[in-house]
Design a protein around this motif. Structure first.
Motif, PDB file in Angstrom:
ATOM      1  N   THR A 162       0.844  -1.206  -0.146  1.00  0.00           N
ATOM      2  CA  THR A 162       0.017  -0.032  -0.043  1.00  0.00           C
ATOM      3  C   THR A 162       0.812   1.187  -0.078  1.00  0.00           C
ATOM      4  O   THR A 162       0.315   2.328  -0.454  1.00  0.00           O
ATOM      5  CB  THR A 162      -0.983  -0.064   1.361  1.00  0.00           C
ATOM      6  OG1 THR A 162      -0.294   0.126   2.276  1.00  0.00           O
ATOM      7  CG2 THR A 162      -1.798  -1.143   1.206  1.00  0.00           C
TER       8      THR A 162
ATOM      9  N   SER B 232       6.939   2.517  -6.164  1.00  0.00           N
ATOM     10  CA  SER B 232       6.847   2.286  -7.515  1.00  0.00           C
ATOM     11  C   SER B 232       5.734   1.303  -7.855  1.00  0.00           C
ATOM     12  O   SER B 232       4.944   0.739  -7.034  1.00  0.00           O
ATOM     13  CB  SER B 232       8.092   1.707  -7.830  1.00  0.00           C
ATOM     14  OG  SER B 232       8.370   0.296  -7.355  1.00  0.00           O
ATOM     15  N   ASN B 233       5.495   1.062  -9.234  1.00  0.00           N
ATOM     16  CA  ASN B 233       4.410   0.379  -9.713  1.00  0.00           C
ATOM     17  C   ASN B 233       4.858  -1.243  -9.687  1.00  0.00           C
ATOM     18  O   ASN B 233       4.073  -1.961 -10.060  1.00  0.00           O
ATOM     19  CB  ASN B 233       4.358   0.903 -11.350  1.00  0.00           C
ATOM     20  CG  ASN B 233       3.375   2.015 -10.943  1.00  0.00           C
ATOM     21  OD1 ASN B 233       3.003   2.486  -9.996  1.00  0.00           O
ATOM     22  ND2 ASN B 233       3.349   2.712 -12.252  1.00  0.00           N
ATOM     23  N   LYS B 234       6.062  -1.627  -9.457  1.00  0.00           N
ATOM     24  CA  LYS B 234       6.717  -2.682  -9.638  1.00  0.00           C
ATOM     25  C   LYS B 234       7.149  -3.130  -8.177  1.00  0.00           C
ATOM     26  O   LYS B 234       7.478  -2.559  -7.477  1.00  0.00           O
ATOM     27  CB  LYS B 234       7.981  -3.087 -10.626  1.00  0.00           C
ATOM     28  CG  LYS B 234       7.637  -2.573 -11.953  1.00  0.00           C
ATOM     29  CD  LYS B 234       6.719  -3.725 -12.567  1.00  0.00           C
ATOM     30  CE  LYS B 234       6.606  -3.476 -14.228  1.00  0.00           C
ATOM     31  NZ  LYS B 234       5.922  -4.522 -14.820  1.00  0.00           N
ATOM     32  N   CYS B 235       7.041  -4.396  -8.019  1.00  0.00           N
ATOM     33  CA  CYS B 235       7.765  -5.122  -6.681  1.00  0.00           C
ATOM     34  C   CYS B 235       8.450  -6.471  -7.025  1.00  0.00           C
ATOM     35  O   CYS B 235       8.020  -7.178  -7.975  1.00  0.00           O
ATOM     36  CB  CYS B 235       6.438  -5.124  -5.810  1.00  0.00           C
ATOM     37  SG  CYS B 235       5.322  -6.238  -5.875  1.00  0.00           S
TER      38      CYS B 235
ATOM     39  N   LYS C 227      10.191  -9.832 -10.809  1.00  0.00           N
ATOM     40  CA  LYS C 227       9.605  -8.356 -10.708  1.00  0.00           C
ATOM     41  C   LYS C 227       8.305  -8.502 -11.311  1.00  0.00           C
ATOM     42  O   LYS C 227       8.054  -9.003 -12.437  1.00  0.00           O
ATOM     43  CB  LYS C 227      10.523  -7.527 -11.484  1.00  0.00           C
ATOM     44  CG  LYS C 227      10.266  -6.195 -10.980  1.00  0.00           C
ATOM     45  CD  LYS C 227      11.238  -5.165 -11.468  1.00  0.00           C
ATOM     46  CE  LYS C 227      11.355  -4.009 -11.112  1.00  0.00           C
ATOM     47  NZ  LYS C 227      12.473  -3.113 -11.370  1.00  0.00           N
ATOM     48  N   HIS C 228       7.297  -7.840 -10.784  1.00  0.00           N
ATOM     49  CA  HIS C 228       5.933  -7.898 -10.846  1.00  0.00           C
ATOM     50  C   HIS C 228       5.350  -6.585 -10.637  1.00  0.00           C
ATOM     51  O   HIS C 228       5.880  -5.843  -9.834  1.00  0.00           O
ATOM     52  CB  HIS C 228       5.198  -9.283 -10.308  1.00  0.00           C
ATOM     53  CG  HIS C 228       4.468 -10.089 -10.935  1.00  0.00           C
ATOM     54  ND1 HIS C 228       3.401  -9.885 -11.832  1.00  0.00           N
ATOM     55  CD2 HIS C 228       4.713 -11.518 -11.149  1.00  0.00           C
ATOM     56  CE1 HIS C 228       3.128 -11.181 -12.465  1.00  0.00           C
ATOM     57  NE2 HIS C 228       3.754 -11.901 -11.931  1.00  0.00           N
ATOM     58  N   ASP C 229       3.936  -6.437 -11.494  1.00  0.00           N
ATOM     59  CA  ASP C 229       3.266  -5.237 -11.101  1.00  0.00           C
ATOM     60  C   ASP C 229       2.765  -5.245  -9.523  1.00  0.00           C
ATOM     61  O   ASP C 229       2.119  -6.477  -9.262  1.00  0.00           O
ATOM     62  CB  ASP C 229       2.149  -5.272 -12.159  1.00  0.00           C
ATOM     63  CG  ASP C 229       1.412  -3.975 -12.150  1.00  0.00           C
ATOM     64  OD1 ASP C 229       1.866  -2.827 -12.021  1.00  0.00           O
ATOM     65  OD2 ASP C 229       0.048  -3.956 -12.187  1.00  0.00           O
ATOM     66  N   LYS C 230       2.551  -4.247  -9.074  1.00  0.00           N
ATOM     67  CA  LYS C 230       2.041  -4.334  -7.795  1.00  0.00           C
ATOM     68  C   LYS C 230       0.678  -4.631  -7.538  1.00  0.00           C
ATOM     69  O   LYS C 230      -0.113  -5.604  -6.610  1.00  0.00           O
ATOM     70  CB  LYS C 230       2.065  -2.746  -7.037  1.00  0.00           C
ATOM     71  CG  LYS C 230       2.929  -2.621  -6.204  1.00  0.00           C
ATOM     72  CD  LYS C 230       2.973  -1.080  -5.591  1.00  0.00           C
ATOM     73  CE  LYS C 230       4.019  -0.799  -4.715  1.00  0.00           C
ATOM     74  NZ  LYS C 230       3.946   0.570  -4.146  1.00  0.00           N
ATOM     75  N   GLU C 231      -0.322  -4.470  -8.515  1.00  0.00           N
ATOM     76  CA  GLU C 231      -1.651  -4.741  -8.604  1.00  0.00           C
ATOM     77  C   GLU C 231      -1.670  -6.456  -8.582  1.00  0.00           C
ATOM     78  O   GLU C 231      -2.512  -7.075  -7.993  1.00  0.00           O
ATOM     79  CB  GLU C 231      -2.534  -4.206  -9.554  1.00  0.00           C
ATOM     80  CG  GLU C 231      -2.793  -2.720  -9.624  1.00  0.00           C
ATOM     81  CD  GLU C 231      -3.374  -2.355  -8.036  1.00  0.00           C
ATOM     82  OE1 GLU C 231      -4.364  -3.119  -7.708  1.00  0.00           O
ATOM     83  OE2 GLU C 231      -2.802  -1.439  -7.308  1.00  0.00           O
TER      84      GLU C 231
ATOM     85  N   PRO D 194       3.051   3.831  -1.331  1.00  0.00           N
ATOM     86  CA  PRO D 194       3.525   4.259  -2.998  1.00  0.00           C
ATOM     87  C   PRO D 194       4.955   4.331  -3.138  1.00  0.00           C
ATOM     88  O   PRO D 194       5.364   5.854  -3.204  1.00  0.00           O
ATOM     89  CB  PRO D 194       2.789   5.675  -2.847  1.00  0.00           C
ATOM     90  CG  PRO D 194       2.511   6.264  -1.812  1.00  0.00           C
ATOM     91  CD  PRO D 194       2.682   4.980  -0.599  1.00  0.00           C
TER      92      PRO D 194
ATOM     93  N   LYS E  62      -0.546  -7.896  -5.429  1.00  0.00           N
ATOM     94  CA  LYS E  62      -1.620  -7.803  -4.353  1.00  0.00           C
ATOM     95  C   LYS E  62      -2.731  -8.654  -4.398  1.00  0.00           C
ATOM     96  O   LYS E  62      -3.220  -9.370  -3.675  1.00  0.00           O
ATOM     97  CB  LYS E  62      -2.134  -6.300  -4.473  1.00  0.00           C
ATOM     98  CG  LYS E  62      -3.222  -6.010  -3.369  1.00  0.00           C
ATOM     99  CD  LYS E  62      -3.596  -4.404  -3.474  1.00  0.00           C
ATOM    100  CE  LYS E  62      -4.463  -4.098  -2.252  1.00  0.00           C
ATOM    101  NZ  LYS E  62      -4.855  -2.918  -2.231  1.00  0.00           N
TER     102      LYS E  62
END
Length: 129
Positions: free
Chosen positions: A46, A50-53, A63-67, A48, A70
């Protein structure tokens, strides 16, 4: 069958059931730790930054998108809750079976379940609560 065999079979059945109970309790602890780690990871997502994690899948880092991460964590969280609740309900039955084998009374209130929404509504409509 002589008395020694009966006693031996009785002790084996009690010990086997007790081992199952201990194994289930240990499994619940492990799943609960994993659920807490998932909760921590969801909390970190949650923030903020970056958009990747980065996700670990076994020994691999991805390495993946946060959404997407989640969503994966939330699905895993739901499955963990289901598994833990199933183990806990099975554990209640096993404990009662063990107490029966040990010729002890069942634990009062152990098999209680909450009222459903329909039952609560019926109780409130009848003026009982």
């Amino acid at each position: 069958m002589d008395d020694q065999e009966k006693v031996f079979k009785y002790l084996v059945s009690v010990e086997k059931l007790a081992e199952e109970i201990l194994a289930d309790r240990h499994e619940i602890i492990i799943l609960d730790k994993r659920r807490n780690q998932n909760r921590e990871a969801l909390r970190e997502l949650t923030k903020p930054l970056s958009n990747k994690c980065w996700l670990t899948v076994g020994p691999i880092l991805i390495k993946h998108d946060k959404e997407v991460a989640k969503k994966l964590l939330e699905d895993d969280q739901k499955q963990l809750n289901i598994d833990i609740n199933k183990l806990r309900s099975d554990l209640k039955v096993k404990v009662n079976n063990l107490r029966d084998l040990e010729m002890q009374p069942t634990v009062p209130g152990m098999m209680l379940v909450p009222m459903s929404q329909k039952e609560t509504l019926a109780m409130s409509n009848s003026g009982l609560i």
